[in-house]
Design a protein around this motif. Structure first.
Motif, PDB file in Angstrom:
ATOM      1  N   LYS A 217       0.025   5.954 -14.952  1.00 35.32           N
ATOM      2  CA  LYS A 217       0.160   7.267 -15.607  1.00 35.32           C
ATOM      3  C   LYS A 217      -1.038   8.152 -15.301  1.00 35.32           C
ATOM      4  O   LYS A 217      -0.884   9.339 -14.982  1.00 35.32           O
ATOM      5  CB  LYS A 217       0.297   7.081 -17.115  1.00 35.32           C
ATOM      6  N   ARG A 218      -2.251   7.643 -15.417  1.00 34.13           N
ATOM      7  CA  ARG A 218      -3.451   8.491 -15.343  1.00 34.13           C
ATOM      8  C   ARG A 218      -4.035   8.596 -13.924  1.00 34.13           C
ATOM      9  O   ARG A 218      -4.695   9.578 -13.613  1.00 34.13           O
ATOM     10  CB  ARG A 218      -4.522   7.957 -16.289  1.00 34.13           C
ATOM     11  N   ILE A 219      -3.852   7.573 -13.130  1.00 33.86           N
ATOM     12  CA  ILE A 219      -4.494   7.560 -11.810  1.00 33.86           C
ATOM     13  C   ILE A 219      -3.466   7.557 -10.694  1.00 33.86           C
ATOM     14  O   ILE A 219      -3.577   8.333  -9.734  1.00 33.86           O
ATOM     15  CB  ILE A 219      -5.416   6.327 -11.676  1.00 33.86           C
ATOM     16  N   GLY A 220      -2.478   6.715 -10.830  1.00 34.67           N
ATOM     17  CA  GLY A 220      -1.534   6.498  -9.737  1.00 34.67           C
ATOM     18  C   GLY A 220      -1.955   5.272  -8.924  1.00 34.67           C
ATOM     19  O   GLY A 220      -3.135   5.118  -8.605  1.00 34.67           O
ATOM     20  N   LYS A 221      -0.972   4.447  -8.602  1.00 33.08           N
ATOM     21  CA  LYS A 221      -1.312   3.200  -7.920  1.00 33.08           C
ATOM     22  C   LYS A 221      -1.914   3.451  -6.540  1.00 33.08           C
ATOM     23  O   LYS A 221      -2.898   2.814  -6.150  1.00 33.08           O
ATOM     24  CB  LYS A 221      -0.065   2.327  -7.792  1.00 33.08           C
ATOM     25  N   GLU A 222      -1.338   4.391  -5.800  1.00 32.59           N
ATOM     26  CA  GLU A 222      -1.862   4.663  -4.459  1.00 32.59           C
ATOM     27  C   GLU A 222      -3.281   5.204  -4.523  1.00 32.59           C
ATOM     28  O   GLU A 222      -4.147   4.819  -3.734  1.00 32.59           O
ATOM     29  CB  GLU A 222      -0.952   5.652  -3.713  1.00 32.59           C
ATOM     30  N   ASN A 223      -3.501   6.098  -5.473  1.00 32.97           N
ATOM     31  CA  ASN A 223      -4.847   6.657  -5.633  1.00 32.97           C
ATOM     32  C   ASN A 223      -5.840   5.578  -6.037  1.00 32.97           C
ATOM     33  O   ASN A 223      -6.993   5.535  -5.570  1.00 32.97           O
ATOM     34  CB  ASN A 223      -4.808   7.769  -6.684  1.00 32.97           C
ATOM     35  N   PHE A 224      -5.406   4.650  -6.894  1.00 32.23           N
ATOM     36  CA  PHE A 224      -6.275   3.549  -7.334  1.00 32.23           C
ATOM     37  C   PHE A 224      -6.657   2.667  -6.143  1.00 32.23           C
ATOM     38  O   PHE A 224      -7.843   2.307  -5.978  1.00 32.23           O
ATOM     39  CB  PHE A 224      -5.543   2.728  -8.410  1.00 32.23           C
ATOM     40  N   ILE A 225      -5.680   2.322  -5.323  1.00 35.42           N
ATOM     41  CA  ILE A 225      -5.971   1.469  -4.165  1.00 35.42           C
ATOM     42  C   ILE A 225      -6.870   2.199  -3.170  1.00 35.42           C
ATOM     43  O   ILE A 225      -7.749   1.595  -2.543  1.00 35.42           O
ATOM     44  CB  ILE A 225      -4.650   1.026  -3.495  1.00 35.42           C
ATOM     45  N   GLU A 226      -6.674   3.499  -3.037  1.00 35.72           N
ATOM     46  CA  GLU A 226      -7.523   4.273  -2.129  1.00 35.72           C
ATOM     47  C   GLU A 226      -8.972   4.265  -2.615  1.00 35.72           C
ATOM     48  O   GLU A 226      -9.910   4.091  -1.821  1.00 35.72           O
ATOM     49  CB  GLU A 226      -7.004   5.705  -2.040  1.00 35.72           C
ATOM     50  N   LYS A 227      -9.156   4.460  -3.932  1.00 36.11           N
ATOM     51  CA  LYS A 227     -10.520   4.443  -4.479  1.00 36.11           C
ATOM     52  C   LYS A 227     -11.139   3.047  -4.348  1.00 36.11           C
ATOM     53  O   LYS A 227     -12.348   2.916  -4.100  1.00 36.11           O
ATOM     54  CB  LYS A 227     -10.484   4.860  -5.953  1.00 36.11           C
ATOM     55  N   LEU A 228     -10.329   2.008  -4.507  1.00 37.90           N
ATOM     56  CA  LEU A 228     -10.830   0.649  -4.348  1.00 37.90           C
ATOM     57  C   LEU A 228     -11.318   0.400  -2.918  1.00 37.90           C
ATOM     58  O   LEU A 228     -12.291  -0.337  -2.700  1.00 37.90           O
ATOM     59  CB  LEU A 228      -9.727  -0.355  -4.709  1.00 37.90           C
TER      60      LEU A 228
END
Length: 948
Positions: free
Chosen positions: A577-588
């Protein structure tokens, strides 16, 4: 020389043209002159021109100079001039101050002439043969020329020397030269020869190079020596660095023990010359070469143990705690001690016991940590201390427990007189210096590395923030500082503190569900992490975002769902909801893409050019590589997949528990079997010892018997050789007794004869009576009956009579023999009686001799009696040994029975184990099929079969 003056006199007309002509004339003179003196003068002239007119001499004269080396070997002077000339042509003279372009041209010129020289491999072989000449004017220029060739085109020259017969061995002889100039230049030659060539390094090492170089270092004064010691140390590094074979040879040759005197530097402050600092620095680097983390673990471990056993580690710790040591030597010593103790439990325990010479004494670890968290200390020194602390905790769960225990409430010194390692780490963690924050966080993370027990123990640590406020946990305080961000004014990098704290939290929470629960219990932590990840910040903050994503991913992956408000599913929904899975993996992915990440992942030692580059820790890069993939998969999993994975995990845990249970049973049975085998082997040894003892006793008894028989023989000989005067005594003593005994036997035989004759007469009278009764008037029947009965009696009597007659005849023969012996003895007695008046002058002398003989005879009898007693004692001892042997044999029989029983039990247990293994294999196959089905459904499962 007149020829040289004439040649040099025409330089004023045209310098370029004239010198070329001069060199050409000199070359023609070398080539065509028949007189050796003329050729020698021409070569000497070429030598004088070779430095200034290097190109011209090299082009025109090289071939002629090589020809001189081949043909004029008998004259050492012309050979020396030729070698010097070639050296001037090939080498790049570094002493001349020339421009950069000229320097490059000079280097290219040297490489070109070297290539021309080595194009014919025979030239290098010729040069090697010239080095065998002992003449100084030949050997020294030859060493310099070969060194120059190696500097210009090292790999090509190395290959030629390698294939040359005895090429390396000839060069090794230079180290034994009594002239120091040649010996020292020989060390420089071997430096160039062994550079980056493992094959030559091995040959040089096995040509006893270690022994010779260490002898030179000792002769020159160890660390107090000059530049020769430095050259030898550089050569030793060439031989040992990245060469496992030479390192093993160095260790097995006990050369590590010879390194200890190098570090006996004392406490004097005035003895640190520049050369000594250089030498000691190289010596420390040589120790590090032997225990480098890049070496094979087995070789490193054996070198570490050898350094502890010979006292080298203790000597390094003495330098570590000494005063007046230069900063660069102290830094290198800390790095050296670090690698000597890394992963070696014995060395780590010793280092933990080292105390600094202070009042009161403090542990060396505490003193080093004081330097690490002190911002006024040099940056390189602080990095070295951090590396030392990391190596102390590497694979050292005991040391990790000791460090964490200094933070627990029960072990903190209430008086405050002493500072512990834990207090120093906490002080550095919460100071206003960002570099201290980072170092303390990384050090504390190493105290938790791969140690779940200490991760749980660290949750108990409570910190008093201010007076009147309740204490907070260390975990909570770390998250509080992390959430404050740049609000606190700190010296140094802006992100260094946050990166250090995030690395500590990631290490703490990984593989520890209890720590994850404590972290999620604080309701402010998850919103902070999601907020950091969701923001669009600059490039500097991207690394912090990546670390926040890693921490949140760890909180999901190692979550045991014990906290209802922060289960795996709810956290993944929050991310979506707040980040997005793709965005989370990109930041990781920002972590592994950072430019400093790959640099930190190469070596364990924290080696940074500046404090701003101190971002990643080596062990943390391993953790990122391990978790990045599994966190990515965990984020994309659905709730149903998580449930299935939980079920599979529970099944696997149950299976692992069963397997571990049976493994423990098998391990216990193996231990019992091993104990029984040891008992059987012990009893066998005892039995063999007893049998050996019995054999020894039997041999001793036999020896005593042989001694007794020998004494008997000797006694008989003594009786035979006592002389004529002893014959009379024997006749009076022993032979008289024999005569009396014979007389008694004769009387006894006579009485027996008379008895037999009386019995015979009685039988004869009885026969006559029977005959007379036979003629009387009797009826035929009675007569027949009586005659039959009497005939039987007569036959019996006749048989008995014959027996008696035979006995009588044998006794008569024996009596006759005895009478004959009696007559012989009487004759001897009469002969002796007649000879007595002729042997002595008086009866007194004969009586004295008789007394003497009787005394000797009684002594011999006493000795015989003692021997009999000794034989009796030995017989009793033999009987006791036999009884002991019988008891041992019975014990062995009992043990054999027990062994047979144990073998039956072992057979039964093996059958049970085989059944168990079949059962485990079936279970493992079922689990493997379940994992295969899960993988087919898209679940990330590691397909790994159980192996026994």
């Amino acid at each position: 020389m007149n020829f040289l003056r004439g040649v040099m006199g025409g330089q004023s007309a045209g310098p370029q043209h004239t010198e070329a002509e001069t060199i050409q004339k000199l070359c023609d003179r070398v080539a065509s002159s028949t007189l050796l003196d003329d050729r020698r003068n021409a070569v000497r002239a070429l030598k004088s021109l070779s430095k200034k007119y290097r190109l011209e001499v090299g082009i025109q004269a090289m071939e002629h100079l090589i020809h001189v080396l081949q043909t004029d070997r008998s004259d050492s002077e012309i050979i020396g001039y030729a070698l010097d000339t070639l050296y001037n042509i090939i080498s790049n003279d570094e002493e001349e101050e020339v421009e950069e372009n000229s320097t490059r041209q000079s280097e290219d010129l040297g490489s070109q002439f070297t290539e021309i020289f080595i194009k014919q491999q025979e030239n290098v072989t010729l040069l090697l043969s010239l080095l065998e000449e002992f003449d100084f004017h030949v050997r020294w220029p030859g060493v310099k020329l070969l060194t120059s060739l190696l500097k210009q085109l090292g790999p090509q020259v190395q290959q030629i020397i390698l294939v040359s017969p005895m090429g390396v061995s000839r060069l090794m002889d230079l180290l034994a030269d009594s002239r120091e100039v040649i010996r020292n230049d020989g060390v420089l030659l071997l430096q160039a020869l062994t550079r980056s060539n493992g094959a030559i390094q091995k040959i040089v090492a096995f040509e006893n190079a270690f022994e010779r170089l260490l002898d030179i270092i000792t002769e020159e004064g160890n660390s107090d020596g000059g530049i020769v010691v430095e050259d030898c140390l550089i050569l030793l590094q060439n031989l040992l660095k990245n060469n496992n074979s030479n390192q093993n040879f160095f260790k097995e040759g006990s050369y590590i023990q010879r390194m200890k005197p190098w570090f006996e530097v004392g406490d004097e402050n005035s003895g640190w010359s520049a050369q000594k600092v250089t030498n000691l620095h190289l010596m420390l680097q040589l120790v590090r070469v032997l225990v480098s983390p890049t070496n094979p673990p087995g070789a490193t471990s054996s070198c570490q143990k050898a350094m502890f056993q010979c006292g080298l580690l203790q000597q390094l710790c003495t330098i570590l705690m000494a005063t007046g040591v230069p900063a660069d030597i102290l830094t290198e010593t800390i790095n050296t001690v670090s690698e000597v103790i890394r992963g070696c439990q014995v060395n780590q325990d010793y280092f933990a016991s080292v105390n600094a010479p202070s009042n009161p004494p403090r542990p060396a670890i505490v003193v080093l940590l004081m330097s690490m968290v002190n911002e006024r200390q040099p940056f390189v020194l602080r990095c070295a201390v951090l590396y030392c602390f990391q190596c102390f905790l590497y694979k050292n769960q005991k040391g990790q427990g000791e460090i964490v225990s200094t933070l627990l409430p029960s072990t903190i010194d209430a008086t405050g007189n002493s500072v512990s390692a834990g207090q120093l780490l906490c002080g550095g963690l919460f100071s206003t210096d960002s570099l201290s924050n980072w170092c303390a966080a990384v050090a504390l993370a190493h105290a938790l590395q791969e140690n779940a027990i200490q991760k749980e123990q660290l949750l108990r640590v409570q910190l008093a923030t201010s007076i009147g406020n309740p204490p907070v946990s260390l975990l909570q305080q770390c998250t509080n500082i992390l959430s404050q961000g740049d609000k606190i004014d700190r010296r140094g990098s802006k992100i260094q503190t946050r990166v250090g704290l995030l690395m500590l939290l990631c290490t703490w929470l990984s593989n520890c569900p209890i720590a994850v629960t404590h972290f999620l219990h604080n309701s402010a932590n998850v919103p902070f992490l999601t907020g950091q990840i969701a923001e669009n910040l600059g490039e500097e903050e991207q690394l912090v975002q990546g670390l926040c994503a890693l921490l949140l991913g760890i909180s999901i992956y190692f979550n045991d769902n014990s906290l209802e408000s922060c289960t795996k599913e709810k956290l993944k929904q929050l991310i979506e909801k707040r980040i997005g899975k793709e965005n989370f993996i990109e930041k990781l992915g920002f972590i592994s893409k950072h430019e400093l990440y790959s640099r930190a992942s190469q070596k364990p030692q924290p080696n940074f050019p500046s404090p701003e580059c101190m971002i990643f820790d080596h062990e943390f890069t391993k953790l990122v590589k391990e978790l990045e993939g599994v966190i990515t998969k965990a984020i994309y999993k659905s709730s149903e997949e998580d449930k299935k994975e939980e079920e599979v995990k529970k099944t696997l845990e149950q299976h692992d528990n069963i397997v571990s249970h049976y493994k423990n049973m098998i391990r216990e049975q193996d231990l019992q079997l091993e104990e029984l085998r040891q008992q059987v082997s012990t009893l066998k040894c005892q039995n063999e010892q007893l049998q050996t003892a019995v054999t020894q006793q039997v041999s001793q008894i036999q020896q005593h018997k042989d001694q007794y028989n020998l004494l008997k023989v000797q006694l008989g000989k003594d009786n035979q050789h006592q002389g004529s005067y002893s014959d009379g005594a024997q006749m009076n003593g022993i032979q008289l007794e024999e005569i009396g005994r014979l007389r008694e036997e004769i009387e006894e035989l006579k009485s027996n004869q008379e008895l037999l004759q009386s019995q015979l007469s009685e039988k004869d009278s009885f026969i006559k009576t029977l005959k007379s009764s036979q003629t009387s008037g009797m009826n035929e029947q009675s007569l027949a009956t009586a005659s039959a009965r009497d005939s039987e009696q007569v036959a019996e009597l006749k048989q008995e009579l014959a027996t008696l007659k035979s006995q009588l005849n044998s006794q008569s023969v024996e009596i006759t023999k005895l009478q004959t012996e009696k007559q012989e003895l009487l004759q001897k007695t009469e002969a002796f009686a007649e000879s007595v008046p002729l042997q002595g002058a008086s009866e007194t002398v004969i009586a004295a001799e008789t007394t003497d003989v009787e005394g000797r005879l009684s002594a011999l009898l006493q000795e015989t009696k003692e021997l009999k007693n000794e034989i009796k004692a030995l017989s009793e001892e033999r009987t006791a040994i036999k009884e002991q042997l019988d008891s041992c044999n019975s014990t062995v029989a009992i043990l054999q029975n027990e062994k047979d029983k144990l073998e039956l039990e072992i057979t039964d247990s093996k059958k049970e184990q085989d059944d168990l293994l079949v059962f485990l294999a079936e279970q493992d196959q079922k689990i493997f099929s379940l994992k295969r089905k899960l993988k087919d459904l898209g679940y990330p499962v590691r397909l790994k079969c159980f192996q026994i």
